[in-house]
Design a protein around this motif. Sequence first.
Motif, PDB file in Angstrom:
ATOM      1  N   ALA A   1       6.259   4.409  -5.088  1.00  0.00           N
ATOM      2  CA  ALA A   1       5.246   5.359  -4.393  1.00  0.00           C
ATOM      3  C   ALA A   1       4.729   6.402  -5.362  1.00  0.00           C
ATOM      4  CB  ALA A   1       5.896   5.971  -2.919  1.00  0.00           C
ATOM      5  N   LEU A   2       5.810   7.452  -5.863  1.00  0.00           N
ATOM      6  CA  LEU A   2       5.351   8.203  -6.796  1.00  0.00           C
ATOM      7  C   LEU A   2       4.582   7.660  -8.089  1.00  0.00           C
ATOM      8  CD1 LEU A   2       8.895  10.493  -6.988  1.00  0.00           C
ATOM      9  CD2 LEU A   2       6.464  10.960  -5.884  1.00  0.00           C
ATOM     10  N   THR A   3       4.989   6.484  -8.479  1.00  0.00           N
ATOM     11  CA  THR A   3       4.166   5.912  -9.646  1.00  0.00           C
ATOM     12  C   THR A   3       2.638   5.887  -9.139  1.00  0.00           C
ATOM     13  OG1 THR A   3       6.061   4.465 -10.388  1.00  0.00           O
ATOM     14  CG2 THR A   3       3.836   3.990 -11.138  1.00  0.00           C
ATOM     15  N   LEU A   4       2.417   5.564  -7.969  1.00  0.00           N
ATOM     16  CA  LEU A   4       1.188   5.233  -7.308  1.00  0.00           C
ATOM     17  C   LEU A   4       0.268   6.471  -7.297  1.00  0.00           C
ATOM     18  CD1 LEU A   4       1.630   2.724  -4.334  1.00  0.00           C
ATOM     19  CD2 LEU A   4       0.707   2.143  -6.801  1.00  0.00           C
ATOM     20  N   ILE A   5       1.066   7.707  -7.038  1.00  0.00           N
ATOM     21  CA  ILE A   5       0.271   8.949  -7.180  1.00  0.00           C
ATOM     22  C   ILE A   5       0.645   9.909  -8.120  1.00  0.00           C
ATOM     23  CG2 ILE A   5       0.118   8.833  -4.318  1.00  0.00           C
ATOM     24  CD1 ILE A   5       2.479  10.824  -4.474  1.00  0.00           C
ATOM     25  N   ALA A  28       0.002  15.162 -11.031  1.00  0.00           N
ATOM     26  CA  ALA A  28      -0.262  15.707 -12.402  1.00  0.00           C
ATOM     27  C   ALA A  28      -1.215  16.774 -12.343  1.00  0.00           C
ATOM     28  CB  ALA A  28      -0.434  14.869 -13.273  1.00  0.00           C
ATOM     29  N   HIS A  29      -2.257  16.621 -11.368  1.00  0.00           N
ATOM     30  CA  HIS A  29      -3.318  17.520 -11.551  1.00  0.00           C
ATOM     31  C   HIS A  29      -3.491  18.212 -10.036  1.00  0.00           C
ATOM     32  CE1 HIS A  29      -4.840  14.461 -14.016  1.00  0.00           C
ATOM     33  NE2 HIS A  29      -5.517  15.366 -14.457  1.00  0.00           N
ATOM     34  N   ALA A  30      -2.177  18.646  -9.450  1.00  0.00           N
ATOM     35  CA  ALA A  30      -2.202  19.367  -8.370  1.00  0.00           C
ATOM     36  C   ALA A  30      -2.223  20.866  -8.784  1.00  0.00           C
ATOM     37  CB  ALA A  30      -0.621  19.274  -7.697  1.00  0.00           C
ATOM     38  N   LEU A  31      -2.986  21.621  -7.850  1.00  0.00           N
ATOM     39  CA  LEU A  31      -3.532  22.986  -8.108  1.00  0.00           C
ATOM     40  C   LEU A  31      -2.497  23.906  -8.442  1.00  0.00           C
ATOM     41  CD1 LEU A  31      -6.665  23.113  -5.796  1.00  0.00           C
ATOM     42  CD2 LEU A  31      -6.625  22.614  -8.354  1.00  0.00           C
ATOM     43  N   ASP A  32      -1.361  23.904  -7.496  1.00  0.00           N
ATOM     44  CA  ASP A  32      -0.411  24.709  -7.740  1.00  0.00           C
ATOM     45  C   ASP A  32       1.021  24.095  -7.261  1.00  0.00           C
ATOM     46  OD1 ASP A  32       1.557  26.886  -7.440  1.00  0.00           O
ATOM     47  OD2 ASP A  32       0.404  27.920  -6.136  1.00  0.00           O
ATOM     48  N   ARG A  33       1.442  23.259  -8.704  1.00  0.00           N
ATOM     49  CA  ARG A  33       2.638  22.710  -8.732  1.00  0.00           C
ATOM     50  C   ARG A  33       3.915  23.450  -8.297  1.00  0.00           C
ATOM     51  NH1 ARG A  33       3.738  18.187 -13.163  1.00  0.00           N
ATOM     52  NH2 ARG A  33       2.134  17.429 -12.119  1.00  0.00           N
ATOM     53  N   THR A  34       4.066  24.633  -8.781  1.00  0.00           N
ATOM     54  CA  THR A  34       5.102  25.595  -8.454  1.00  0.00           C
ATOM     55  C   THR A  34       5.320  25.674  -6.950  1.00  0.00           C
ATOM     56  OG1 THR A  34       4.766  26.774 -10.700  1.00  0.00           O
ATOM     57  CG2 THR A  34       5.969  27.797  -8.943  1.00  0.00           C
ATOM     58  N   ALA A  35       4.180  26.042  -6.253  1.00  0.00           N
ATOM     59  CA  ALA A  35       4.063  26.165  -4.717  1.00  0.00           C
ATOM     60  C   ALA A  35       4.615  24.827  -4.183  1.00  0.00           C
ATOM     61  CB  ALA A  35       2.655  26.512  -4.325  1.00  0.00           C
ATOM     62  N   SER A  62      -1.750  13.652   2.598  1.00  0.00           N
ATOM     63  CA  SER A  62      -2.886  14.101   1.913  1.00  0.00           C
ATOM     64  C   SER A  62      -3.310  13.078   0.885  1.00  0.00           C
ATOM     65  CB  SER A  62      -2.936  15.179   1.443  1.00  0.00           C
ATOM     66  OG  SER A  62      -2.064  15.461   0.234  1.00  0.00           O
ATOM     67  N   TYR A  63      -2.434  11.926   0.314  1.00  0.00           N
ATOM     68  CA  TYR A  63      -2.477  11.294  -0.718  1.00  0.00           C
ATOM     69  C   TYR A  63      -3.075   9.976   0.193  1.00  0.00           C
ATOM     70  CZ  TYR A  63       0.037  14.629  -3.731  1.00  0.00           C
ATOM     71  OH  TYR A  63       0.339  15.426  -4.479  1.00  0.00           O
ATOM     72  N   THR A  91       0.876  -1.111   0.180  1.00  0.00           N
ATOM     73  CA  THR A  91      -0.083   0.122   0.115  1.00  0.00           C
ATOM     74  C   THR A  91       0.989   1.198   0.219  1.00  0.00           C
ATOM     75  OG1 THR A  91      -0.128   0.201   2.441  1.00  0.00           O
ATOM     76  CG2 THR A  91      -1.747  -1.291   1.435  1.00  0.00           C
ATOM     77  N   LEU A  92       0.077   2.356  -0.587  1.00  0.00           N
ATOM     78  CA  LEU A  92       1.126   3.713  -0.431  1.00  0.00           C
ATOM     79  C   LEU A  92       1.574   3.912   0.855  1.00  0.00           C
ATOM     80  CD1 LEU A  92       2.098   6.215  -1.894  1.00  0.00           C
ATOM     81  CD2 LEU A  92       0.049   7.044  -1.710  1.00  0.00           C
ATOM     82  N   THR A  93       0.375   3.819   1.948  1.00  0.00           N
ATOM     83  CA  THR A  93       0.838   3.941   3.220  1.00  0.00           C
ATOM     84  C   THR A  93       2.195   3.374   3.897  1.00  0.00           C
ATOM     85  OG1 THR A  93      -1.292   4.427   3.936  1.00  0.00           O
ATOM     86  CG2 THR A  93       0.030   4.074   5.852  1.00  0.00           C
ATOM     87  N   GLU A  94       2.261   1.990   3.386  1.00  0.00           N
ATOM     88  CA  GLU A  94       3.396   0.875   4.010  1.00  0.00           C
ATOM     89  C   GLU A  94       4.626   1.549   3.229  1.00  0.00           C
ATOM     90  OE1 GLU A  94       1.938  -3.398   4.325  1.00  0.00           O
ATOM     91  OE2 GLU A  94       1.779  -2.241   2.341  1.00  0.00           O
ATOM     92  N   LEU A  95       4.640   2.130   1.842  1.00  0.00           N
ATOM     93  CA  LEU A  95       5.680   2.628   1.144  1.00  0.00           C
ATOM     94  C   LEU A  95       6.255   4.033   1.794  1.00  0.00           C
ATOM     95  CD1 LEU A  95       4.371   1.869  -2.493  1.00  0.00           C
ATOM     96  CD2 LEU A  95       6.419   0.983  -1.383  1.00  0.00           C
TER      97      LEU A  95
END
Length: 244
Positions: free
Chosen positions: A173-177, A182-189, A227-228, A93-97
Amino acid sequence: VQPVRAYDGIVQQVEEAILRGELRPGERLPSERDLVRQFSVSRATVREALRVLQSNGLVRSRAGDPAGAEIVPFSPVTLQKSMTTLARLSELTLTELIQFRMLLDATANLLAAKLRTEEQLAEMDAALKVMRDSVSLGYEEFSRADVAFHDAVARASGNRLLQVCNQVVRSVALTLIAEKIAHALDRTAQMEESIAHHAEVLEAVRAGDGAGAARIARQNLYDYYASYVPEDERVFLRALIDQE
């Protein structure tokens, strides 16, 4: 009882012989013809076993080579590939990773703070500078610089296994999310915040504050990934956060 495919039996015996040290890097297996006779199987079965062994990074083989497949030295790249496959197939699971990565990053930071050289500090400085310069270039460039920073810290820890494990866990982990990122509201932030966190780590490592560097790693990873993770599973991440 699950049936065992013929080539699996050959693979298993060769792997066990390598693990026991009975087959060492540079030595060769018997030829295909001899393996056919030894295991009482077809040549196609032997070639499939050799293909699997080569895919696993254990031997170097050419079809029909009369000298037999050569046992190759085990490398971090081979270990990374094997661990990535295991992590994906185990359906962690993402939590375990994330929990495991919090442990890995914290340990790498602690060791780096105690063991780093001036040259390794310069590598971290350079990676952080590239991260800052990459904000305007996009997330992919930034992500590569981010990986370079973590790899520099892991190398400074002096433990190659930490480096390999961190690369595997981070990648899976990054593959899972990936879609959520990609749809983050403010990627620069997000990138600016990440830079600030990495700068904190670097200063703690530079100051030789291992406990502080470890604490920052755990908190930063929690802040980024919580948050993920399903809300009812965040308790497993919070268990690693200092409560002072």
